[in-house]
Write a protein that holds these residues in place. Sequence first.
Motif, short mmCIF file in Angstrom:
data_model
loop_
_atom_site.label_atom_id
_atom_site.label_comp_id
_atom_site.label_asym_id
_atom_site.label_seq_id
_atom_site.Cartn_x
_atom_site.Cartn_y
_atom_site.Cartn_z
N GLY A 66 0.82 -1.22 0.00
CA GLY A 66 0.00 0.00 0.00
C GLY A 66 0.85 1.26 0.00
N THR A 132 -5.25 1.53 2.58
CA THR A 132 -5.07 1.30 1.15
C THR A 132 -6.36 1.11 0.37
OG1 THR A 132 -4.79 -1.06 1.53
CG2 THR A 132 -2.80 0.30 1.55
N GLN A 149 -5.22 5.89 -1.63
CA GLN A 149 -4.54 5.64 -0.37
C GLN A 149 -4.60 6.85 0.58
OE1 GLN A 149 -2.80 5.33 -3.37
NE2 GLN A 149 -3.14 3.14 -3.60
#
Length: 244
Positions: A66, A132, A149
């Motif tokens: 992420g 994420t 994100q």
Amino acid sequence: MIVGPVATGVLVVACSVPPAAPTASGTVSGTATELPAAAVAYLRAWAANDVATMVRNSRPGSPARGYAAYWGRVFAAGRQDVGEADLIVGRRSATLDYGSASYRIAELQAGPEGLATWRSYPGGPLAPRVVTGPDVGARIGGLTVTAHQQYRNSAGGLRITLTVGRSPGTPGRDVAVPSYREPGGRRGSASVGAQGATGVIPVPVGRIAALVAASRARPGGALLVRVYRSDGSIAGRRWLSLPR
């Protein structure tokens, strides 16, 4: 670590992970290490701003993956300006030295699929600081606004990556994100930047990447998105709720 814009007039084509920025040539020192090979490869790529290699050396679905995806979208928004870092690899930790600031990365967890997470000093554990997904999108004032994100940096500042789209049939539009509301309801100021513009961003036909900054805020709140017509009137306004 992320402050101002660096480029203008670039359209971004959306993909699962944005294209990597050109790699830089930060130095790497230290050889006697117990860190997993994937962790060292990820850190080398991080120091050199090589997002594609960060992705290849991180576990799918992990905080490390992420963070790599976040870093790629930061580049796509034209908002990364720290340059390369010097990487010092120790026996059980490593240090990324940017000159004006340094970050010790420890407690790295990696397996056969790659690096999963770590703890940074300053900053703390990565997992609670990066959200994420899933992506959240809305149609606002003729634009499509999608949040990706969320990342809380070592200074407690929240950064949120966006994609903003405008179809060929939509007249000129500008977008602003003046406020962020935390999960507990506290509201503070925010600002959006993309490709050389900050505050109120012109949106060309197509899609652009953007980065929202909110100071000392927690992820999982809501963004106030405003869309303006070319004459300055408001075409749309909405709070966009983000995942926790």
